[in-house]
Design a protein around this motif. Structure first.
Motif, PDB file in Angstrom:
ATOM      1  N   CYS A   1     -65.824   4.984  40.735  1.00  0.00           N
ATOM      2  CA  CYS A   1     -67.038   5.633  41.481  1.00  0.00           C
ATOM      3  C   CYS A   1     -67.503   6.684  40.565  1.00  0.00           C
ATOM      4  N   PHE A   2     -69.018   6.845  40.925  1.00  0.00           N
ATOM      5  CA  PHE A   2     -69.522   7.786  40.390  1.00  0.00           C
ATOM      6  C   PHE A   2     -70.556   8.466  41.256  1.00  0.00           C
ATOM      7  N   ALA A   3     -70.852   9.816  41.345  1.00  0.00           N
ATOM      8  CA  ALA A   3     -71.741  10.386  42.218  1.00  0.00           C
ATOM      9  C   ALA A   3     -72.922  10.691  41.426  1.00  0.00           C
ATOM     10  N   VAL A   4     -73.983  10.723  42.210  1.00  0.00           N
ATOM     11  CA  VAL A   4     -75.517  11.192  41.637  1.00  0.00           C
ATOM     12  C   VAL A   4     -76.002  12.191  42.459  1.00  0.00           C
ATOM     13  N   GLY A   5     -77.059  12.905  41.938  1.00  0.00           N
ATOM     14  CA  GLY A   5     -77.882  13.520  42.461  1.00  0.00           C
ATOM     15  C   GLY A   5     -79.336  12.819  42.816  1.00  0.00           C
ATOM     16  N   GLU A   6     -80.406  13.717  42.645  1.00  0.00           N
ATOM     17  CA  GLU A   6     -81.794  13.145  42.632  1.00  0.00           C
ATOM     18  C   GLU A   6     -81.768  12.039  41.117  1.00  0.00           C
ATOM     19  N   VAL A   7     -82.237  11.043  41.462  1.00  0.00           N
ATOM     20  CA  VAL A   7     -82.271  10.125  40.352  1.00  0.00           C
ATOM     21  C   VAL A   7     -83.416   8.945  40.542  1.00  0.00           C
ATOM     22  N   ASN A   8     -83.835   8.507  39.303  1.00  0.00           N
ATOM     23  CA  ASN A   8     -84.841   7.569  39.335  1.00  0.00           C
ATOM     24  C   ASN A   8     -84.031   5.988  40.066  1.00  0.00           C
TER      25      ASN A   8
END
Length: 372
Positions: free
Chosen positions: A263-270
């Motif tokens: 699993c990987f968490a992201v914020g605002e991303v393309n």
């Protein structure tokens, strides 16, 4: 020509208006964009090179307010008055001396009044088929709008729907995704969706995660309020299908449930770039996310929460490009079943086919019409 582009709402309201502003600037117009002063919107406009006029209140600050249209009408007094207070004066100041106002989002409570007082032509645009769903709100919304107009010395708005959206509203939505017939009593101008191209690279950590294994499932709910356990539900559902997961934190501040490497968490991303790298997109069914996933040719699982989202979920299912989850609160079992259907070869193939039919030039066409 000086054009004020204005919106008050979430990312799905702001980004299309930025796309329009960029195209208007490219055609030589002087443009200012009125938007909520949330940090991500400030950064979005700065990247696009569009001057920003901030409203008085962030959109995120409304997260404690009711989330569905029905709840908002029930509490219409506080809701409508609050939006008028947050938006009227900044918009009126911005429009002074302008040649055209193009508004969207929750500015329908004030945009027509601002345009009338300034003597400026006004166009109102929506990104979802909501124009036929307003009359039941007249009883609660109309008196509040007219109280504001009366205080400004303006006559009452007798047709609330025409006041909110004008007699010539614009609808900017892809005709493949949005097969909708306009109400016979409105002269609707239609374009395809207003898409802002995003060329940003993915963050290095995310790029490394994507490269380290098979395509994961993306899970994100944008600005929706979601229960904290939705992250666990989604991750367990993806694991049940043998898939890794990318979790978008969103405004609900979702987080990972353990330290496993799948699993990987992201914020605002393309999202435009990310969605082309995933096995499926699980989302709330906002117009912008639905269109971005469809354009990427990736299967979708829509878990609708409010407003127009059930309609978008239905269209995704009707088109065969994904699954509409039954209800806003999935279990690991129900979401796993939905993912299994969405990732079936026939759904994946259909999503890829539909992607080739979606046009990207809606904002450019709209800008030419507005300046023509």
């Amino acid at each position: 020509m000086r054009v004020v582009v204005a919106t008050y709402g979430s990312r799905g309201d702001v980004e299309p208006m930025v796309a329009l502003a960029v195209q208007l600037q490219a055609l030589g117009a002087e443009v200012a964009l009125c938007a909520p002063p949330d940090e991500e919107f400030v950064e979005l406009l700065a990247r696009a090179g569009v001057p920003m006029v901030p409203f008085r209140r962030t959109w995120r600050s409304w997260m404690a307010a009711p989330s569905t249209a029905e709840e908002r009408v029930f509490d219409a007094d506080e809701y409508v008055r609050g939006h008028i207070e947050a938006t009227y004066e900044p918009l009126a100041n911005a429009v002074a001396g302008a040649d055209l106002l193009v508004a969207s989002g929750m500015l329908h409570f004030v945009a027509q009044t601002v345009a009338e007082r300034a003597g400026v032509p006004h166009r109102f645009v929506v990104f979802a088929p909501v124009l036929g769903e307003v009359p039941q709100r007249d009883e609660r919304v109309g008196p509040l709008i007219n109280a504001h107009r009366s205080a400004l010395g303006l006559p009452p708005a007798r047709d609330v729907r025409r006041y909110l959206f004008t007699a010539h509203p614009w609808v900017a939505a892809d005709p493949v995704l949005d097969q909708w017939e306009a109400p016979a009593d409105l002269d609707v101008v239609r374009t395809t969706a207003w898409i802002l191209p995003d060329e940003r690279p993915l963050p290095p950590g995310l790029a490394a995660f994507l490269a380290a294994g098979p395509p994961p499932v993306y899970v994100g709910f944008g600005s929706m309020r979601m229960p904290a356990e939705i992250a666990r539900t989604a991750i367990e559902a993806a694991r049940a299908q043998g898939r890794r997961t990318v979790v978008a934190r969103g405004w609900a501040e979702l987080s990972l449930i353990d330290d496993r490497e799948d699993c990987f968490a992201v914020g605002e991303v393309n999202q435009q770039k990310l969605f082309r790298r995933v096995a499926a997109v699980v989302h709330h069914g906002g117009a912008g996310t639905t269109a971005t996933a469809a354009l990427a040719g990736v299967p979708q699982v829509v878990v609708p929460q409010a407003a127009d989202q059930p309609r978008w979920a239905g269209r995704v299912a009707e088109l065969g490009i994904g699954v509409a989850h039954d209800g806003p609160v999935p279990t690991a079992e129900s979401l796993s079943a939905a993912l299994e259907s969405a990732m079936a070869p026939e759904t994946r193939d259909r999503a890829a086919t539909v992607a080739t039919t979606i046009r990207r030039d809606g904002a450019e066409v709209a800008a030419r019409v507005l300046l023509g």
